[in-house]
Design an enzyme around this catalytic site. Structure first.
Site, short mmCIF file in Angstrom:
data_model
loop_
_atom_site.label_atom_id
_atom_site.label_comp_id
_atom_site.label_asym_id
_atom_site.label_seq_id
_atom_site.Cartn_x
_atom_site.Cartn_y
_atom_site.Cartn_z
N GLN A 1 0.19 -9.26 -2.67
CA GLN A 1 -1.04 -9.81 -3.25
C GLN A 1 -0.87 -11.31 -3.48
O GLN A 1 0.08 -11.74 -4.14
CB GLN A 1 -1.32 -9.08 -4.59
CG GLN A 1 -2.63 -9.45 -5.24
CD GLN A 1 -3.85 -9.01 -4.45
OE1 GLN A 1 -3.90 -7.91 -3.90
NE2 GLN A 1 -4.86 -9.87 -4.37
N LYS B 1 -7.07 -0.98 -4.77
CA LYS B 1 -6.47 -0.69 -3.46
C LYS B 1 -5.69 0.61 -3.53
O LYS B 1 -5.80 1.46 -2.65
CB LYS B 1 -5.55 -1.84 -3.03
CG LYS B 1 -6.31 -3.05 -2.52
CD LYS B 1 -5.42 -4.27 -2.34
CE LYS B 1 -6.28 -5.47 -1.94
NZ LYS B 1 -5.58 -6.74 -1.99
N ASP C 1 -2.24 -7.18 6.35
CA ASP C 1 -3.13 -8.30 6.03
C ASP C 1 -3.37 -9.17 7.27
O ASP C 1 -4.28 -10.00 7.26
CB ASP C 1 -2.50 -9.18 4.93
CG ASP C 1 -3.19 -8.98 3.59
OD1 ASP C 1 -4.32 -8.46 3.57
OD2 ASP C 1 -2.58 -9.36 2.56
#
Ligand code: NDP
Length: 297
Positions: free
Chosen positions: A99, A55, A122
């Site tokens: 995460q 990422k 997200d």
């Protein structure tokens, strides 16, 4: 014999990342700063560490700023919440991604709830899932949005199609169902308590499989001419002793003979997730700056 098309998610994702990079260049020209993505990694899980590294690399390649925060698995929940609070207030940060999974002693929902919804790239915050549900502009979870992009690219207008989503997680299944409903599909959501899954799947002009069980969805379950999006990532023993390989939730070798199109695993949905994360970060940066999101994204 004609066989179905394999949808090239890798190529689509590369194109999307290029489009994001162009949008980022325009943002920098207008704002005099780069959009920024902060990724928080708690603990030492090797798979998560690889995701976070990728990422970061792709964020920089798209012309954005990448901030990485690594914390030990022993971190206290309040210290993690303090970090989120700090990132919420940091003007260089447009997107915050924590995460998952987090260590057991930390309440994931509390951490997600602490993220400023305007920086929730997200799309897991209840404000964003609520906005998606009622049809307001929202930051949408990356994987299902990537699936929708692939479907629209393959099928164009989805209106009126029967869509079957197998899996009802907050990360994939539920937002996928909301997105398909917003496209005017007739949506069925199946899960572990669904009776006669084979006949439910057989209804779908579109089938999205997000279960996490290797090749569970058999080829004969799928209606001829259906388009299949396989989200599953399952590690199984490989052909050579001691080696492993990744397979999806759909028995692709059985389905390929009669589907219209199907995403391979790997190389289908997987590459879309990071590309959409970059897209969401740019969109969040534009929204925070009072700019319209770049066209086509
Ligand atoms: P979850 O484990 O959170 O959800 C799995 C869903 O599948 C649940 O709703 C569960 O039902 C349902 N399910 C389990 N067993 C069956 C069964 N026998 N029949 C029907 N439904 C069943 O998984 P995620 O949604 O997080 O992920 C799903 C898969 O997608 C995983 O393989 C994951 O690795 C992959 N993934 C891939 C991503 C990518 O970038 N390509 C990103 C995110 C996930 P119930 O609710 O009743 O328990």
């Amino acid at each position: 014999m004609t066989i179905g098309k394999l949808i090239d998610g890798k190529a689509f994702a590369a194109g999307l990342r290029e489009q994001v990079a162009e949008g980022v260049a325009d943002f920098v020209a207008a704002q005099g700063r780069k959009p920024g993505l902060a990724v928080v990694l708690v603990g030492e899980d090797p798979a998560s560490a690889v995701y976070v590294r990728n990422k970061g690399k792709m964020t920089v390649e798209a012309g954005m700023e990448s901030f990485e925060y690594k914390r030990p698995a022993s971190i206290k929940a309040e210290d993690l919440l303090d970090l989120i609070e700090e990132l919420n207030g940091d003007p260089r940060v447009d997107g915050i991604l924590v995460q998952l999974p987090l260590p057991k002693h930390i309440d994931e929902q509390a951490v997600i709830a602490a993220i400023d919804p305007a920086k929730d790239v997200d799309g897991f915050h209840v404000v964003n899932s609520g906005r998606l549900a009622v049809g307001l502009p929202a930051l949408v979870p990356c994987t299902p949005l990537g699936c929708l992009m692939l479907l629209k690219d393959e099928l164009g207008d989805l209106s009126g199609l029967e869509a079957v989503v197998v899996g009802r997680s907050n990360i994939v299944g539920k937002p996928m169902a909301q997105l398909l409903l917003a496209e005017s599909c007739t949506v069925t959501v199946a899960h572990s308590r669904t009776r006669d899954l084979a006949s439910v799947v057989h209804r779908g002009d579109i089938v999205v499989a997000a279960v996490g069980r290797p090749e569970m969805i058999k080829g004969e379950w799928i209606k001829p001419g259906a388009t299949v999006i396989d989200v599953g990532i399952n590690r199984v023993p490989g052909e050579e002793p001691g080696k492993t390989k990744i397979v999806g939730d759909v028995a692709t070798s059985e389905a390929i003979s009669h589907v219209r199109a199907i995403t391979p695993v790997p190389g289908g949905v997987g590459p879309m997730t990071i590309a959409v994360l970059l897209r969401n970060t740019l969109v969040a940066a534009c929204m925070r700056a009072g700019l319209a999101a770049p066209e086509g994204l």
